[in-house]
Design an enzyme around this catalytic site. Sequence first.
Site, PDB file in Angstrom:
ATOM      1  CB  SER A 113      14.841  26.761  47.815  1.00  0.00           C
ATOM      2  OG  SER A 113      13.873  27.691  48.262  1.00  0.00           O
TER       3      SER A 113
ATOM      4  CB  CYS B 279      10.117  20.053  46.270  1.00  0.00           C
ATOM      5  SG  CYS B 279       8.923  20.999  47.222  1.00  0.00           S
TER       6      CYS B 279
ATOM      7  NE  ARG C 201      11.175  29.666  48.966  1.00  0.00           N
ATOM      8  CZ  ARG C 201      10.965  30.226  50.150  1.00  0.00           C
ATOM      9  NH1 ARG C 201      10.706  31.497  50.269  1.00  0.00           N
ATOM     10  NH2 ARG C 201      11.027  29.486  51.236  1.00  0.00           N
TER      11      ARG C 201
ATOM     12  CB  ILE D 151       6.106  18.577  51.341  1.00  0.00           C
ATOM     13  CG1 ILE D 151       5.658  17.103  51.344  1.00  0.00           C
ATOM     14  CG2 ILE D 151       6.374  19.065  52.760  1.00  0.00           C
ATOM     15  CD1 ILE D 151       6.761  16.112  51.669  1.00  0.00           C
ATOM     16  NE  ARG D 152       7.142  25.159  54.291  1.00  0.00           N
ATOM     17  CZ  ARG D 152       6.954  26.473  54.340  1.00  0.00           C
ATOM     18  NH1 ARG D 152       5.773  26.989  54.553  1.00  0.00           N
ATOM     19  NH2 ARG D 152       7.970  27.294  54.185  1.00  0.00           N
TER      20      ARG D 152
ATOM     21  CG  HIS E 267       8.792  15.775  47.819  1.00  0.00           C
ATOM     22  ND1 HIS E 267      10.085  16.094  48.159  1.00  0.00           N
ATOM     23  CD2 HIS E 267       8.050  16.873  48.076  1.00  0.00           C
ATOM     24  CE1 HIS E 267      10.126  17.335  48.607  1.00  0.00           C
ATOM     25  NE2 HIS E 267       8.900  17.819  48.564  1.00  0.00           N
TER      26      HIS E 267
ATOM     27  CD  GLU F 144      11.812  13.062  47.042  1.00  0.00           C
ATOM     28  OE1 GLU F 144      11.383  13.081  45.883  1.00  0.00           O
ATOM     29  OE2 GLU F 144      11.742  14.045  47.813  1.00  0.00           O
TER      30      GLU F 144
HETATM   31  N1  GLN Z   1       9.483  20.224  50.125  1.00  0.00           N
HETATM   32  C1  GLN Z   1      10.188  21.219  49.665  1.00  0.00           C
HETATM   33  O1  GLN Z   1      11.224  21.041  49.035  1.00  0.00           O
HETATM   34  C2  GLN Z   1       9.658  22.566  50.022  1.00  0.00           C
HETATM   35  C3  GLN Z   1      10.341  23.712  49.341  1.00  0.00           C
HETATM   36  C4  GLN Z   1      10.375  24.917  50.240  1.00  0.00           C
HETATM   37  N2  GLN Z   1       9.071  25.477  50.439  1.00  0.00           N
HETATM   38  C5  GLN Z   1      11.375  25.926  49.687  1.00  0.00           C
HETATM   39  O2  GLN Z   1      11.089  27.043  49.452  1.00  0.00           O
HETATM   40  O3  GLN Z   1      12.468  25.552  49.470  1.00  0.00           O
END
Ligand code: GLN
Length: 212
Positions: free
Chosen positions: A51, A81, A110, A143-144, A184, A186
């Site tokens: 982001s 995400c 986040r 994912i994160r 996600h 996708e």
């Molecule tokens: N897989 C993702 O889109 C992770 C987002 C990411 N941690 C962010 O702050 O944008």
Amino acid sequence: MSRPLIGVLALQGDVREHTHALQACGVDVVPVRRRSELAAVDGLVIPGGESTTMDRLLKVFELYQPLRERIADGLPVYGSCAGMILLADRILDGVGGQATVGGLDVTVRRNAFGRQVDSFEEDLDAPLLGAGPMDEPLHAVFIRAPWVEAVGAGVEVLATVRSGPAAGRIVAVRQGVLMATAFHPEIGSDHRVHRAFIDLVRAHRRREHTRR
Ligand SMILES: NC(=O)CC[C@H](N)C(=O)O
């Protein structure tokens, strides 16, 4: 009515995966990098990625204002995400000065799931995303990922984490024609989340059509 045209914001992130998932659902898809491309779409996906990078590129490509205008005007948008972070009105743990497009009355944290579980997978119940009690649960890849820490009155919670230390955390929401997931969809071949978004776009188009 013609097939809806869905844009995928194509500044950074998993643009290709969203494009394939949407195409598999039978809609036309275009990458969006310019104001003119944004003006042409019936709905927009903001993909996952980073982001903070997308924030920078939205400024460089001068897309913040046109995006905010189209959202204010009722454009259906789905953010996954990093896309969820960008749709949120408020973010926690953003990098200094990080802006968002906004529109969704939520507070998003986040990287909320922390380091040890930077990436993990979970089965979710989400009746409004086609994963009700009689269906296969939604297999979600994080994912994160962010989570939604607080929602405004007009926001519907679509899914929460079932178990573990993050049990109960909100990971999918909808407010009118805006939808977001921390995970996600996708990735893989389960397109229920994309189909739910396309249904929103179609319903919105029908409403617009009868109004004219
Ligand atoms: N897989 C993702 O889109 C992770 C987002 C990411 N941690 C962010 O702050 O944008």
